[in-house]
Design an enzyme around this catalytic site. Structure first.
Site, PDB file in Angstrom:
ATOM      1  N   VAL A 199       4.288  -0.561  -6.821  1.00  0.00           N
ATOM      2  CA  VAL A 199       5.524  -0.055  -6.213  1.00  0.00           C
ATOM      3  C   VAL A 199       6.747  -0.826  -6.706  1.00  0.00           C
ATOM      4  O   VAL A 199       7.656  -0.248  -7.286  1.00  0.00           O
ATOM      5  CB  VAL A 199       5.484  -0.019  -4.673  1.00  0.00           C
ATOM      6  CG1 VAL A 199       6.712   0.722  -4.135  1.00  0.00           C
ATOM      7  CG2 VAL A 199       4.225   0.647  -4.168  1.00  0.00           C
ATOM      8  N   CYS A 200       6.752  -2.177  -6.498  1.00  0.00           N
ATOM      9  CA  CYS A 200       7.884  -2.993  -6.953  1.00  0.00           C
ATOM     10  C   CYS A 200       8.129  -2.761  -8.436  1.00  0.00           C
ATOM     11  O   CYS A 200       9.256  -2.655  -8.898  1.00  0.00           O
ATOM     12  CB  CYS A 200       7.588  -4.486  -6.811  1.00  0.00           C
ATOM     13  SG  CYS A 200       7.290  -4.983  -5.149  1.00  0.00           S
ATOM     14  N   SER A 201       7.010  -2.718  -9.179  1.00  0.00           N
ATOM     15  CA  SER A 201       7.116  -2.605 -10.633  1.00  0.00           C
ATOM     16  C   SER A 201       7.697  -1.259 -11.039  1.00  0.00           C
ATOM     17  O   SER A 201       8.171  -1.094 -12.148  1.00  0.00           O
ATOM     18  CB  SER A 201       5.729  -2.806 -11.261  1.00  0.00           C
ATOM     19  OG  SER A 201       5.250  -4.090 -10.917  1.00  0.00           O
TER      20      SER A 201
END
Lengths: 202, 191
Positions: free
Chosen positions: A93-95
């Site tokens: 997700v963050c990536s």
């Protein structure tokens, strides 16, 4: 009686695990190959906000990957500021969040806004991770030491030491105008953030 | 009391089995297989409807596209490789459209995994994508195709009798427009 409680717990756990697993969906870019650590589904939020819309945004100074130090107050009277806290480098997700912001610099500029990306990772980790995303137009700041101090100040530091997936929109007067402490397992839709920026001048 | 325990345990067991099967049921589509059922909205834009040979409103399934081969790109506006490859994939569209021999035989669509319509439009505008893109905001399609990483390419051959099969799949590694077109022509038998 105890046995009944035990079975009931298993029953509830099974149902919950089904729904949590079912909601854990993300599209991972192949750019990271096999280097993303699979965290599995996490508790959606795990902290208590210490600020609210209408409050002055707590000031901070953090080191950026570029080597400079960035303070929130340097934008006072000049730019609206979006703070994008993401939990950790090299996680799902963050990536796949900041690379999307990277192609909409014009939308931020239209609303006279700067984006500051923040995680609790140290600079070398952030350097290696964000290098996979291409050239980012916005500063990426490290809230590593004192660990998560800024996240804590805003009330978005989770009990395991990473931050929430949270967005704050701060206007030129330094007032918080929008907060989205998002389910950590999901990416906030871009239209919600842009909608918040559009409201700044109304 | 014992009966209640038995029922609860049975239900818990069945649910765990269901959970396992739901989570492990969908794998990436393989060469030779048919596509899983993917419902897409018929585009509101007339040019896009014409491009796909569709009419009316409502939804359609990919094998209903009036062509012999469909190239599907699973992308995300948040994916750096999809961003980097976008101009090259646009070039593929132009190569096909400018060649009268294949113009109506190969069509290209993109599906934005986890992207809202707004996010798909951002991608379309930013990279001036000339072919139809569809939103898969809640990962419904993405789940049916085994939650593949992006960009993911599928080449689907549609037969004269209306049946279809996947003739090629590829995770990333987009080689550029001309080599990819050559590959598509070879695997689909159009060459």
């Amino acid at each position: 009686m105890e046995k009944r409680k035990f079975v009931l717990c298993i029953f509830i756990f099974t149902i919950l695990s089904f729904f949590i697993s079912a909601s854990m969906a993300f599209a991972l870019s192949n750019v990271y190959k096999g280097n993303i650590y699979q965290t599995g589904p996490l508790k959606p939020t795990d902290s208590t906000l210490k600020v609210k819309v209408g409050d002055p945004a707590p000031d901070f100074t953090l080191p950026a990957i570029s080597g400079e130090k960035i303070s929130l107050k340097q934008y006072r009277g000049k730019k609206n500021v979006v703070l994008s806290f993401v939990p950790a480098a090299w996680t799902p997700v963050c990536s796949d969040q900041w690379p999307g912001y990277n192609i909409v610099k014009d939308l931020f500029s239209q609303h006279d806004a700067i984006l500051l990306g923040i995680t609790v990772d140290n600079i070398p980790t952030l350097f290696a991770w964000t290098n996979q995303m291409g050239q980012l137009w916005f500063p990426v700041l490290s809230d590593f030491w004192p660990h998560g101090a800024v996240a804590k100040k805003y009330g978005v530091l989770r009990s395991d030491g990473v931050s929430e997936r949270a967005l704050f929109v701060i206007d030129k007067k330094g007032i918080i105008r929008y907060i989205d402490v998002h389910d950590i397992n999901k990416r906030p839709p871009l239209e919600d953030l842009i909608g918040a920026l559009e409201k700044l001048n109304k | 009391m014992k009966k209640a325990l038995f029922i609860l345990t049975t239900v818990a067991f069945l649910l765990s089995t269901l959970t396992f099967s739901v989570l492990s049921a969908n794998k990436a589509p393989q060469k030779g297989e048919a596509l899983p059922t993917i419902n897409l909205p018929i585009p509101k834009n007339a040019d896009e409807r014409n491009y796909l040979g569709l009419s009316g409103s409502g939804s359609f399934k990919i094998p209903q596209i009036k062509t012999k081969v469909v190239i599907i790109e699973i992308f995300s506006m948040y994916c750096p490789y999809c961003q980097k490859d976008a101009p090259g994939v646009n070039e593929l569209y132009r190569l096909i459209e400018s060649n009268p021999d294949i113009k109506n035989k190969i069509k290209l669509i993109g599906i934005g995994a986890g992207n809202s319509s707004y996010e798909v439009e951002i991608f379309k505008k930013e990279y001036r994508v000339p072919f139809p893109l569809f939103s898969d905001k809640d990962f419904v399609i993405h789940k049916t195709i085994g939650e593949v990483r992006t960009p993911y390419f599928m080449v689907v051959k549609i037969n004269d009798d209306g049946s279809h099969q996947i003739v090629h799949t590829q995770l990333g590694e987009y080689p550029g427009a001309q080599p990819f077109l050559e590959l598509v022509l070879n695997v689909s038998g159009l060459k």
